[in-house]
Design a protein around this motif. Structure first.
Motif, PDB file in Angstrom:
ATOM      1  N   ALA A   1       0.836  -1.212   0.000  1.00  0.00           N
ATOM      2  CA  ALA A   1       0.000   0.000   0.000  1.00  0.00           C
ATOM      3  C   ALA A   1       0.867   1.257   0.000  1.00  0.00           C
ATOM      4  CB  ALA A   1      -0.932  -0.008   1.219  1.00  0.00           C
TER       5      ALA A   1
ATOM      6  N   GLU B   1       9.624   3.836   6.605  1.00  0.00           N
ATOM      7  CA  GLU B   1       9.522   2.392   6.878  1.00  0.00           C
ATOM      8  C   GLU B   1      10.412   2.027   8.060  1.00  0.00           C
ATOM      9  OE1 GLU B   1       7.714  -0.403   5.901  1.00  0.00           O
ATOM     10  OE2 GLU B   1       8.967  -1.282   7.486  1.00  0.00           O
TER      11      GLU B   1
ATOM     12  N   ASP C   1       5.028  -7.107   4.304  1.00  0.00           N
ATOM     13  CA  ASP C   1       4.758  -8.536   4.466  1.00  0.00           C
ATOM     14  C   ASP C   1       4.848  -9.293   3.156  1.00  0.00           C
ATOM     15  OD1 ASP C   1       4.364  -8.262   7.114  1.00  0.00           O
ATOM     16  OD2 ASP C   1       2.266  -8.900   7.127  1.00  0.00           O
TER      17      ASP C   1
ATOM     18  N   LYS D   1       4.620 -18.374  -1.942  1.00  0.00           N
ATOM     19  CA  LYS D   1       4.374 -18.929  -3.276  1.00  0.00           C
ATOM     20  C   LYS D   1       5.610 -19.658  -3.819  1.00  0.00           C
ATOM     21  CE  LYS D   1       0.850 -17.829  -2.286  1.00  0.00           C
ATOM     22  NZ  LYS D   1       0.364 -17.116  -1.077  1.00  0.00           N
TER      23      LYS D   1
ATOM     24  N   GLY E   1       7.798   5.759  12.302  1.00  0.00           N
ATOM     25  CA  GLY E   1       7.069   7.021  12.146  1.00  0.00           C
ATOM     26  C   GLY E   1       6.075   7.221  13.274  1.00  0.00           C
TER      27      GLY E   1
ATOM     28  N   ASP F   1      -3.905  -3.229   4.461  1.00  0.00           N
ATOM     29  CA  ASP F   1      -4.391  -4.106   5.541  1.00  0.00           C
ATOM     30  C   ASP F   1      -4.811  -3.350   6.799  1.00  0.00           C
ATOM     31  OD1 ASP F   1      -3.819  -6.252   3.944  1.00  0.00           O
ATOM     32  OD2 ASP F   1      -2.372  -7.189   5.289  1.00  0.00           O
TER      33      ASP F   1
ATOM     34  N   THR G   1      -2.689  -8.297  -1.099  1.00  0.00           N
ATOM     35  CA  THR G   1      -1.773  -7.384  -1.783  1.00  0.00           C
ATOM     36  C   THR G   1      -2.508  -6.593  -2.860  1.00  0.00           C
ATOM     37  OG1 THR G   1       0.128  -8.728  -1.291  1.00  0.00           O
ATOM     38  CG2 THR G   1       0.292  -7.352  -3.240  1.00  0.00           C
TER      39      THR G   1
HETATM   40  C1  LIG Z   1       2.008 -15.902   4.743  1.00  0.00           C
HETATM   41  C2  LIG Z   1       1.219 -14.870   3.976  1.00  0.00           C
HETATM   42  C3  LIG Z   1       0.908 -15.106   2.653  1.00  0.00           C
HETATM   43  C4  LIG Z   1       0.185 -14.160   1.938  1.00  0.00           C
HETATM   44  N1  LIG Z   1      -0.123 -14.440   0.637  1.00  0.00           N
HETATM   45  C5  LIG Z   1      -0.832 -13.550  -0.075  1.00  0.00           C
HETATM   46  C6  LIG Z   1      -1.140 -13.800  -1.435  1.00  0.00           C
HETATM   47  O1  LIG Z   1      -0.766 -14.837  -1.988  1.00  0.00           O
HETATM   48  N2  LIG Z   1      -1.851 -12.877  -2.107  1.00  0.00           N
HETATM   49  C7  LIG Z   1      -2.275 -11.713  -1.527  1.00  0.00           C
HETATM   50  O2  LIG Z   1      -2.919 -10.904  -2.183  1.00  0.00           O
HETATM   51  N3  LIG Z   1      -1.996 -11.441  -0.230  1.00  0.00           N
HETATM   52  C8  LIG Z   1      -1.287 -12.325   0.507  1.00  0.00           C
HETATM   53  N4  LIG Z   1      -0.966 -12.044   1.796  1.00  0.00           N
HETATM   54  C9  LIG Z   1      -1.420 -10.766   2.374  1.00  0.00           C
HETATM   55  C10 LIG Z   1      -0.486  -9.621   1.959  1.00  0.00           C
HETATM   56  O3  LIG Z   1       0.830  -9.924   2.370  1.00  0.00           O
HETATM   57  C11 LIG Z   1      -0.946  -8.320   2.617  1.00  0.00           C
HETATM   58  O4  LIG Z   1      -2.297  -8.112   2.302  1.00  0.00           O
HETATM   59  C12 LIG Z   1      -0.143  -7.131   2.115  1.00  0.00           C
HETATM   60  O5  LIG Z   1       1.209  -7.284   2.453  1.00  0.00           O
HETATM   61  C13 LIG Z   1      -0.695  -5.826   2.738  1.00  0.00           C
HETATM   62  O6  LIG Z   1       0.121  -4.749   2.383  1.00  0.00           O
HETATM   63  P1  LIG Z   1       0.156  -3.440   3.308  1.00  0.00           P
HETATM   64  O7  LIG Z   1       1.031  -2.478   2.577  1.00  0.00           O
HETATM   65  O8  LIG Z   1      -1.190  -3.010   3.659  1.00  0.00           O
HETATM   66  O9  LIG Z   1       0.829  -3.895   4.672  1.00  0.00           O
HETATM   67  P2  LIG Z   1       2.251  -4.544   5.001  1.00  0.00           P
HETATM   68  O10 LIG Z   1       2.767  -5.349   3.880  1.00  0.00           O
HETATM   69  O11 LIG Z   1       2.082  -5.204   6.309  1.00  0.00           O
HETATM   70  O12 LIG Z   1       3.225  -3.292   5.158  1.00  0.00           O
HETATM   71  C14 LIG Z   1       3.133  -2.401   6.239  1.00  0.00           C
HETATM   72  C15 LIG Z   1       4.498  -1.816   6.490  1.00  0.00           C
HETATM   73  O13 LIG Z   1       4.384  -0.769   7.454  1.00  0.00           O
HETATM   74  C16 LIG Z   1       5.522  -0.792   8.301  1.00  0.00           C
HETATM   75  N5  LIG Z   1       5.212  -0.075   9.535  1.00  0.00           N
HETATM   76  C17 LIG Z   1       4.325  -0.413  10.498  1.00  0.00           C
HETATM   77  N6  LIG Z   1       4.296   0.538  11.458  1.00  0.00           N
HETATM   78  C18 LIG Z   1       5.169   1.483  11.091  1.00  0.00           C
HETATM   79  C19 LIG Z   1       5.589   2.720  11.663  1.00  0.00           C
HETATM   80  N7  LIG Z   1       5.090   3.172  12.807  1.00  0.00           N
HETATM   81  N8  LIG Z   1       6.529   3.447  11.010  1.00  0.00           N
HETATM   82  C20 LIG Z   1       7.064   3.011   9.848  1.00  0.00           C
HETATM   83  N9  LIG Z   1       6.699   1.859   9.267  1.00  0.00           N
HETATM   84  C21 LIG Z   1       5.765   1.105   9.864  1.00  0.00           C
HETATM   85  C22 LIG Z   1       5.757  -2.291   8.480  1.00  0.00           C
HETATM   86  O14 LIG Z   1       7.091  -2.534   8.901  1.00  0.00           O
HETATM   87  C23 LIG Z   1       5.477  -2.824   7.076  1.00  0.00           C
HETATM   88  O15 LIG Z   1       6.640  -2.871   6.287  1.00  0.00           O
HETATM   89  C24 LIG Z   1      -0.233 -12.960   2.543  1.00  0.00           C
HETATM   90  C25 LIG Z   1       0.103 -12.702   3.876  1.00  0.00           C
HETATM   91  C26 LIG Z   1       0.820 -13.641   4.586  1.00  0.00           C
HETATM   92  C27 LIG Z   1       1.178 -13.346   6.017  1.00  0.00           C
END
Ligand SMILES: Cc1cc2nc3c(=O)[nH]c(=O)nc-3n(C[C@H](O)[C@H](O)[C@H](O)COP(=O)(O)OP(=O)(O)OC[C@H]3O[C@@H](n4cnc5c(N)ncnc54)[C@H](O)[C@@H]3O)c2cc1C
Length: 506
Positions: free
Chosen positions: A45, A64, A71, A81, A146, A338, A346
């Protein structure tokens, strides 16, 4: 700068990963006087928001605290995968004799090599999310935690970033199950399991949702004795039971031991094993394993951001509260991915990031309720779904007609030896408007796109019947379901007319 997070094991692949997503020599830039957008969190995101906004000319800061890529790249989609692919090779070799191929006795899974392959590919893919790449795109990348410090300021690593708008994209972390003794015994989550270099002989997986199921099947095929614990009557219980049942049967054939509808009472360490005590109705039992993997839900990363201080409402379980336009209760601050979504994928993180760019920077009024969200669980076979389930339609009082094509009637699936599964499509009763669909097939995720396109493009099932599908493909099942719909249009009255017309033309 915060201490560098551990990425284990130390090897060339993880070094390459870290050099992309958390370079040890990274110097945070001097902040600009004011940013159009400050993005907190560099998972999907955050990365998509930052890259998109910078590409349109905005001054953007991306913050970050751990690893860019979040994730998905580091401990989610990508590593899972990769190992699922290896585990499918095992299943193909196991079943090779059904295809007339004799595999010499003694096929062995080289577990460390499987994990190394995963690390190598993850490192390669990490180039897309690298800090240097984002710097090259014009984004100011700050590594550190942050925290909001005022109505238009965020602190990171001793620097103050002033913003016009901010986006919280801090994602989720694994929930630690509250089972007596589990913490003391020790357990793995998605944050640690991909660091394994040795196979656990006996692995317990807690949670039969998508993450637990994908990993349980992969590790079973890679040679672990897997026991999967799930607190419902079947695994993947958010999916239709006929779909989940097919996957469940596949798990049983793989040799996964399923413990359904039982209570996990406590865990203790005994003679080098972890003993899981369960209660199933009247019966109590204990199961000895070497390692426990928890896949029991996600908790939003809302702590430490000072959200209260800037008037952003949140719930410790549900995450940040947003309106239709992904705006939080502070109109300057948006959320994506998320941290604020019910559907945590994702592709939804990506889609909501794009929406936030328009809404936060360009007076856009894009609504999250307008999104059509497909998803797929990458078990073997896969279950992919989009739109409504029949039960959703019932709750809304919408009558449906359902068209199902079992794969054992589809030539390509028969030829492939992949006959387990179906395509199920719901339309609004009496019309061809597609309300939802579920596909169970080895590559269901790839097949679902066509139906998602039809829903987004407002194309009815009748149109899918007019689409020529290459023969033989498993996706023909979609056309066959559409043909079945077309046949319902041939009412006795119309058939009578046709019969008379053709008799007259003889
Ligand atoms: C095992 C597993 C398998 C998955 N497989 C799939 C799949 O096949 N297909 C699919 O669509 N989805 C899959 N997902 C879900 C997918 O990984 C998440 O939906 C996606 O990563 C969400 O992205 P995001 O950017 O919202 O959050 P995230 O990827 O969680 O990123 C959030 C980031 O914010 C950072 N952060 C948090 N707090 C702070 C702060 N205070 N200051 C600075 N940085 C901060 C964290 O360190 C992190 O890097 C899977 C998840 C898991 C656990």
């Amino acid at each position: 700068m915060q201490s560098i997070p551990m990425v284990l094991p130390h090897d060339v692949h993880n070094e390459a990963l870290v050099s992309n997503v958390r370079p040890t020599d990274w110097q945070n830039p001097e902040p600009a006087p004011r940013y159009n957008l400050v993005v907190i969190g560099a998972g999907t995101a955050g990365l998509v928001t930052a890259a998109g906004a910078a590409g349109l000319g905005a001054k953007v800061a991306l913050v970050e605290r751990r690893l860019l890529g979040g994730d998905c790249l580091n401990v989610g989609c990508v590593p899972s995968k990769c190992i699922i692919r290896s585990s499918r090779v095992v299943a193909d070799l196991r079943d090779a004799n059904q295809f007339g191929i004799q595999v010499p006795q003694g096929m062995e899974v080289d577990f460390p090599a499987v994990m190394e392959r995963m690390r190598r590919l993850r490192a390669r893919i990490s180039a897309h999310d690298s800090a240097r790449r984002f710097k090259g795109l014009g984004v100011d990348v700050f590594l550190g935690e942050g925290k909001f410090s005022g109505p238009d300021t965020l602190e990171v690593a001793g620097k103050t970033l002033r913003f016009k708008k901010a986006v919280v994209a801090t994602g989720t972390r694994p929930v630690h199950p509250t089972i007596d003794g589990l913490a003391e015994a020790g357990f793995l989550t998605n944050e640690t399991v991909f660091s394994l270099t040795e196979r656990s002989r006996r692995l317990a997986v807690i949670g039969g949702g998508p993450i637990g199921c994908e990993l349980a099947q992969a590790f079973r095929r890679l040679g672990c004795e897997v026991t999967l614990f799930h607190n419902a009557s079947h695994i993947l219980n958010r999916e239709d039971s006929d779909a989940a049942e097919i996957v469940q049967q596949s798990f049983l054939r793989d040799g996964i031991r399923l413990i359904l509808n039982c209570k996990t009472k406590r865990v203790e360490k005994r003679n080098g094993s972890k003993i899981i005590h369960i209660e199933c109705g009247e019966r109590e039992d204990e199961i000895a394993v070497d390692e426990i993997l928890a896949g029991a839900g996600r908790a939003p990363n809302v702590e430490g951001l000072n959200l209260e201080g800037v008037g952003v409402k949140y719930d410790k379980r549900e995450g940040i509260e947003v309106n239709e336009h992904l705006q939080t209760t502070n109109p300057r601050i948006y959320a994506a991915g998320d941290i604020c979504l019910k559907y945590k994928f994702t592709h939804t993180a990506d889609a909501t990031a794009r929406m936030v760019i328009q809404n936060a920077l360009f007076l856009g009024r894009k609504k999250q309720s307008a999104l059509t969200i497909p998803w797929c669980t990458y078990t073997d076979p896969e279950i992919a779904h989009v739109g409504m389930y029949e039960r959703d339609a019932q709750e809304k009082g919408i009558a449906v007609n359902t068209f199902i094509r079992p794969l054992n009637d589809v030539d390509r699936a028969i030829a492939d030896g992949e006959e387990e599964g179906f395509v199920k499509i719901h339309v609004k009763k009496g019309t061809d408007k597609i309300l939802g669909a579920t596909i169970v097939a080895r590559h269901a995720g790839e097949m679902l796109g066509e139906i998602t396109l039809a829903i987004v493009g407002n194309l009815g099932l009748g149109t899918l019947a007019n689409v020529i599908h290459t023969y033989p493909t498993q996706a023909e099942a979609i056309k066959q379901a559409a043909d079945a719909y077309n046949r319902t249009r041939l009412t006795p009255f119309i058939k009578g007319l046709f019969t008379r017309w053709l008799a007259w033309r003889r």
